[in-house]
Write a protein that holds these residues in place. Structure first.
Motif, PDB file in Angstrom:
ATOM      1  N   GLY A  65       0.781  -1.235   0.000  1.00 50.69           N
ATOM      2  CA  GLY A  65       0.000   0.000   0.000  1.00 50.69           C
ATOM      3  C   GLY A  65       0.808   1.276   0.000  1.00 50.69           C
ATOM      4  N   PRO A  67       2.699   4.244  -2.029  1.00 54.85           N
ATOM      5  CA  PRO A  67       2.841   4.882  -3.335  1.00 54.85           C
ATOM      6  C   PRO A  67       4.314   5.014  -3.714  1.00 54.85           C
ATOM      7  N   CYS A  86      -0.089  -2.180  -9.304  1.00 57.20           N
ATOM      8  CA  CYS A  86      -0.454  -0.950  -8.603  1.00 57.20           C
ATOM      9  C   CYS A  86      -1.968  -0.830  -8.494  1.00 57.20           C
ATOM     10  N   LYS A  87      -2.666  -1.025  -9.597  1.00 57.32           N
ATOM     11  CA  LYS A  87      -4.127  -0.899  -9.605  1.00 57.32           C
ATOM     12  C   LYS A  87      -4.785  -1.974  -8.751  1.00 57.32           C
ATOM     13  N   ASN A  89      -3.700  -3.328  -6.152  1.00 54.43           N
ATOM     14  CA  ASN A  89      -3.494  -3.046  -4.739  1.00 54.43           C
ATOM     15  C   ASN A  89      -3.935  -1.636  -4.331  1.00 54.43           C
ATOM     16  N   LYS A  90      -4.611  -0.947  -5.262  1.00 57.83           N
ATOM     17  CA  LYS A  90      -5.144   0.386  -5.009  1.00 57.83           C
ATOM     18  C   LYS A  90      -4.073   1.340  -4.467  1.00 57.83           C
ATOM     19  N   SER A  91      -2.898   1.242  -5.080  1.00 59.03           N
ATOM     20  CA  SER A  91      -1.792   2.110  -4.689  1.00 59.03           C
ATOM     21  C   SER A  91      -1.677   3.252  -5.702  1.00 59.03           C
ATOM     22  N   ALA A  92      -0.543   3.933  -5.707  1.00 58.22           N
ATOM     23  CA  ALA A  92      -0.353   5.075  -6.611  1.00 58.22           C
ATOM     24  C   ALA A  92       1.069   5.058  -7.152  1.00 58.22           C
ATOM     25  N   SER A 219      -2.172  10.395  -0.526  1.00 55.33           N
ATOM     26  CA  SER A 219      -3.629  10.162  -0.438  1.00 55.33           C
ATOM     27  C   SER A 219      -4.291   9.985  -1.803  1.00 55.33           C
ATOM     28  N   LYS A 220      -3.491   9.716  -2.843  1.00 54.55           N
ATOM     29  CA  LYS A 220      -4.072   9.484  -4.171  1.00 54.55           C
ATOM     30  C   LYS A 220      -3.978   8.001  -4.535  1.00 54.55           C
ATOM     31  N   GLU A 221      -4.783   7.620  -5.500  1.00 54.90           N
ATOM     32  CA  GLU A 221      -4.805   6.243  -5.986  1.00 54.90           C
ATOM     33  C   GLU A 221      -4.827   6.259  -7.501  1.00 54.90           C
TER      34      GLU A 221
END
Length: 233
Positions: A65, A67, A86-87, A89-92, A219-221
């Motif tokens: 998690g 970024p 990345c997508k 795992n909802k990361s950035a 705080s972005k995804e």
């Protein structure tokens, strides 16, 4: 902001200097041989490691998690796979061949000029990049990004290093002294020439841009670029 540096060479050391000057904490310096990584200790990872280490560094961060800001070149055959992870795992993620704010403005200027020149067949485009003698790869990642920007907005179909081929952009690479990086785009006709050029005075611009990207991505995804960071979209 708590930052982990993956790769602690010259760029890593510059990132540490700039990060500290902007009030951030460098909580991890991860290089070859580092066995224990406490992912929960940092808010963002900045990867300027090596081509063989980058993919694992980046995707392990996504799985925890975290970024990632990455400027490592030479591993991009796997970048689509990294973006998928990345997508999932909802990361950035932000990857850039060059994080310099000026260079990223130059990228957009280059694309706009290519669009304007696209139908003027009397002008032939060429690209020159100059770097320090310690840089072994050629052409530079920045030069390739510039060439791709022209190709996407013109009738050119590719680029060639140190070779003139029809319908391809000729790229010349020079390695001189301690030059941080100079990139020149030249449109030449029989009657005149148009030239745009970016000259880096030191490495600090690259590091500053990466730190600013790390600040922005909090705080972005999703998958982003320096165009998003600089609001150039």
């Amino acid at each position: 902001m708590k930052i982990a540096l993956f790769g602690y060479g010259k760029m890593g050391q510059m990132l540490e200097k700039i990060g500290l000057s902007r009030g951030h904490q460098i909580v991890a310096k991860i290089d070859a041989g580092t066995s224990e990584i406490a992912y929960s200790d940092f808010d963002v990872a900045i990867d300027f490691s090596t081509p063989d280490a980058a993919f694992k560094n980046i995707t392990d961060c996504f799985k925890h998690g975290v970024p990632v800001i990455s400027g490592t070149t030479g591993w991009l055959s796997k970048i689509d796979e990294a973006k998928t992870i990345c997508k999932e795992n909802k990361s950035a993620f932000i990857y850039a061949s060059n994080f310099s704010l000026g260079v990223n403005i130059f990228f957009e200027l280059n694309k706009n000029l290519a669009q304007m020149m696209a139908n003027l067949e009397q002008y032939k485009v060429s690209l020159e990049e100059i770097h320090h003698t310690e840089k072994l790869d050629a052409p530079s990642g920045t030069a390739i990004t510039l060439a791709e920007g022209i190709i996407e907005n013109s009738l050119y179909s590719g680029w060639k290093l140190e070779e003139e081929v029809e319908n391809h952009i000729a790229i010349t690479s020079k390695r001189i002294g301690k030059v941080p990086g100079t990139h020149t785009i030249n449109y030449e006709s029989s009657v005149d020439a148009i030239e745009i050029k970016h000259t880096a005075h030191n490495r600090e611009g690259f590091a500053l841009g990466a730190i600013i990207a790390a600040e922005w991505i909090q705080s972005k995804e999703g998958i982003f670029s320096m165009k998003d960071v600089l609001n150039l979209t």
